[in-house]
Design a protein around this motif. Structure first.
Motif, PDB file in Angstrom:
ATOM      1  N   ARG A  66       4.819  -7.030   3.614  1.00 44.96           N
ATOM      2  CA  ARG A  66       4.784  -5.734   4.101  1.00 44.96           C
ATOM      3  C   ARG A  66       5.585  -5.024   3.961  1.00 44.96           C
ATOM      4  O   ARG A  66       6.669  -4.988   2.688  1.00 44.96           O
ATOM      5  N   LYS A  67       5.320  -3.523   3.382  1.00 47.05           N
ATOM      6  CA  LYS A  67       5.800  -2.275   2.678  1.00 47.05           C
ATOM      7  C   LYS A  67       7.272  -2.662   3.782  1.00 47.05           C
ATOM      8  O   LYS A  67       7.683  -2.167   4.342  1.00 47.05           O
ATOM      9  N   CYS A  85       7.708   9.040  -0.791  1.00 48.40           N
ATOM     10  CA  CYS A  85       7.273  10.354  -1.847  1.00 48.40           C
ATOM     11  C   CYS A  85       7.452   9.295  -2.825  1.00 48.40           C
ATOM     12  O   CYS A  85       7.147  10.321  -3.921  1.00 48.40           O
ATOM     13  N   PHE A 132       2.387   8.666   3.906  1.00 47.14           N
ATOM     14  CA  PHE A 132       2.456   7.481   4.001  1.00 47.14           C
ATOM     15  C   PHE A 132       1.935   6.367   4.205  1.00 47.14           C
ATOM     16  O   PHE A 132       1.202   5.270   3.769  1.00 47.14           O
ATOM     17  N   CYS A 133       1.625   6.309   5.843  1.00 47.55           N
ATOM     18  CA  CYS A 133       0.958   5.376   6.481  1.00 47.55           C
ATOM     19  C   CYS A 133      -0.243   4.692   6.304  1.00 47.55           C
ATOM     20  O   CYS A 133      -0.595   4.203   6.365  1.00 47.55           O
ATOM     21  N   LYS A 135      -1.969   5.713   3.530  1.00 46.32           N
ATOM     22  CA  LYS A 135      -2.136   4.565   2.467  1.00 46.32           C
ATOM     23  C   LYS A 135      -1.857   3.504   1.856  1.00 46.32           C
ATOM     24  O   LYS A 135      -1.836   3.046   1.391  1.00 46.32           O
ATOM     25  N   ASN A 136      -0.530   3.330   2.778  1.00 43.69           N
ATOM     26  CA  ASN A 136      -0.304   1.551   2.610  1.00 43.69           C
ATOM     27  C   ASN A 136      -0.649   1.198   4.307  1.00 43.69           C
ATOM     28  O   ASN A 136       0.054   0.694   5.069  1.00 43.69           O
ATOM     29  N   LYS A 137      -1.748  -0.220   4.033  1.00 50.16           N
ATOM     30  CA  LYS A 137      -2.592  -0.634   4.652  1.00 50.16           C
ATOM     31  C   LYS A 137      -1.437  -1.822   4.784  1.00 50.16           C
ATOM     32  O   LYS A 137      -1.392  -2.782   6.166  1.00 50.16           O
ATOM     33  N   GLN A 138      -0.862  -2.628   4.722  1.00 52.03           N
ATOM     34  CA  GLN A 138      -0.232  -3.923   4.358  1.00 52.03           C
ATOM     35  C   GLN A 138       1.297  -3.973   5.592  1.00 52.03           C
ATOM     36  O   GLN A 138       1.489  -4.584   6.757  1.00 52.03           O
ATOM     37  N   LEU A 140       4.508  -1.417   7.354  1.00 48.50           N
ATOM     38  CA  LEU A 140       6.033  -1.132   7.467  1.00 48.50           C
ATOM     39  C   LEU A 140       7.406  -1.359   8.005  1.00 48.50           C
ATOM     40  O   LEU A 140       7.113  -0.990   9.246  1.00 48.50           O
ATOM     41  N   TYR A 170      -0.369   3.738  13.865  1.00 51.37           N
ATOM     42  CA  TYR A 170       0.178   2.624  12.379  1.00 51.37           C
ATOM     43  C   TYR A 170       0.756   1.311  12.614  1.00 51.37           C
ATOM     44  O   TYR A 170       1.299   1.214  13.353  1.00 51.37           O
TER      45      TYR A 170
END
Length: 383
Positions: A66-67, A85, A132-133, A135-138, A140, A170
């Motif tokens: 994950r990020k 961002c 952010f969440c 756009k980022n499906k992996q 956080l 998320y």
């Protein structure tokens, strides 16, 4: 010469991490289990117990899946916004001739002049995190080290943003690390109620078996070096299972061995171990115990000194004996006692009794008292 795997670094990442297996196993599981309590963790412990190293291990393991955003205690919300961002995306939201109000300070900006805008305010953290969440499906993970130094306003803003991201479903995780007193201080703050649901991991000294397993693993990885089990037991005993002392003693032992330019195969001697123990204790006093005592008031240091003088055979001190030695009442010392307990320096295992939680501190405060006396006499005599 033998390679030295031991890295006694305060607040840093050791080259070889050991221990805390159960916590890390639960953390690994939480990355896949959306309903796991360990998705929200608050780690506390006294300095040198490995909070930062543990947080870094979580970060390293999570990066594969994950990020990860790792935050420090200074300008924490600003760091977070920048990580979410970046400066470029902030620029895109501003027209060339816009006026900005940054944390209450107004100013005009022309196109191309805001590539280094620092913050856009706490109030923007929540929508930025949600964007952010989305756009980022992996998923956080956000970590914060030394959270006791972060302003409650910043912690509150982060909690509110996480609360909303959680409500929206998320895939988010949060882990913070701080000194023992930080947990109650933060979770009792009105704006930080989100953290009341966190798993509170209080880390301390390793058990005998935990330390033994770690030491065997570390020394067995040094090619050509032989060490008797009795010496490993001595290292375990000397360190009290304190992670920093274990790293420090291992480092000084390999240093002592290498000073004698050993052959490719070498067996640790008693002389080398004793020399390493002496060097370790001096380094530990200078790097850990002195800075620790410097953080406390004169009254708190006096309490520790009298406590050390009144220790019984079970390494416990009656609070009534401390009060008597200081010529005051237990009630008047209650705030001092509570401060030391909150910082993880002492504990109250029985009613009316206290004990030291930091290895070698009891003897060190006596030594400091002697040094203070020597200095006092020298000043009186005008040396």
């Amino acid at each position: 010469m033998f390679s030295n795997p031991f890295t006694p670094i305060f607040g840093g990442k050791p080259d070889v991490f050991f221990g805390r297996d159960k916590i890390l196993e639960l953390f690994e599981l939480a990355m896949f289990e959306r309903g796991s309590d360990e998705r929200l963790m608050f780690i506390t412990g006294t300095r040198g117990f490995g909070k930062t190293a543990l947080l870094e291990q979580m970060s390293i393991r999570a990066m594969k899946k994950r990020k990860v955003i790792d935050l420090g205690p200074d300008d924490t919300v600003e760091q977070f916004i920048t990580e979410l961002c970046g400066y470029d995306e902030v620029v895109k939201t501003v027209s060339p001739q816009a006026n900005l109000n940054i944390l209450g300070v107004g100013g005009g900006v022309s196109g191309g002049s805001i590539s280094k805008a620092k913050h856009i305010g706490r109030e923007k953290l929540q929508p930025l995190l949600l964007d952010f969440c989305s756009k980022n499906k992996q998923g956080l993970l956000v970590t914060i080290d030394e959270i006791q130094k972060v302003s409650l306003e910043d912690v509150s803003s982060i909690c509110n943003a996480f609360q909303m991201a959680s409500r929206k479903g998320y895939d988010i995780m949060f882990a913070a690390a701080g000194l023992p007193y930080s947990y109650d201080k933060i979770v009792q703050h009105t704006g930080c109620s989100y953290l009341r649901r966190s798993v509170h991991e209080e880390i301390g000294l390793f058990t005998w078996d935990e330390a033994s397993d770690a030491l065997n693993e570390m020394f067995s990885g040094i090619k050509g070096l032989q060490i008797d089990q009795s010496y490993l037991d001595e290292i375990n005993k000397f360190s009290y299972g304190h992670p920093y002392i274990m790293q420090l003693l291992g480092y000084h032992l390999i240093l002592c061995i290498n000073e004698n330019k050993p052959k490719a195969r070498h067996t640790v001697s008693e002389v080398e171990l004793k020399k390493a123990e002496q060097n370790t204790l001096l380094a530990y006093q200078h790097r850990a115990l002195k800075p620790l005592l410097d953080e406390f008031s004169g009254q708190e240091r006096k309490y520790l000194m009298k406590m050390s003088e009144c220790l019984d055979s079970n390494r416990l001190t009656a609070t009534s004996d401390i009060a008597k030695a200081l010529g005051t009442t237990q009630n008047k010392l209650s705030k001092v006692r509570e401060t030391l307990i909150a910082h993880g320096i002492i504990a109250a295992p029985e009613r009316g009794k206290v004990m030291f939680c930091v290895p070698y501190l009891a003897d060190y405060v006596k030594q400091e008292a002697v040094n203070s006396s020597v200095i006092s006499v020298a000043r009186q005599r005008g040396v």
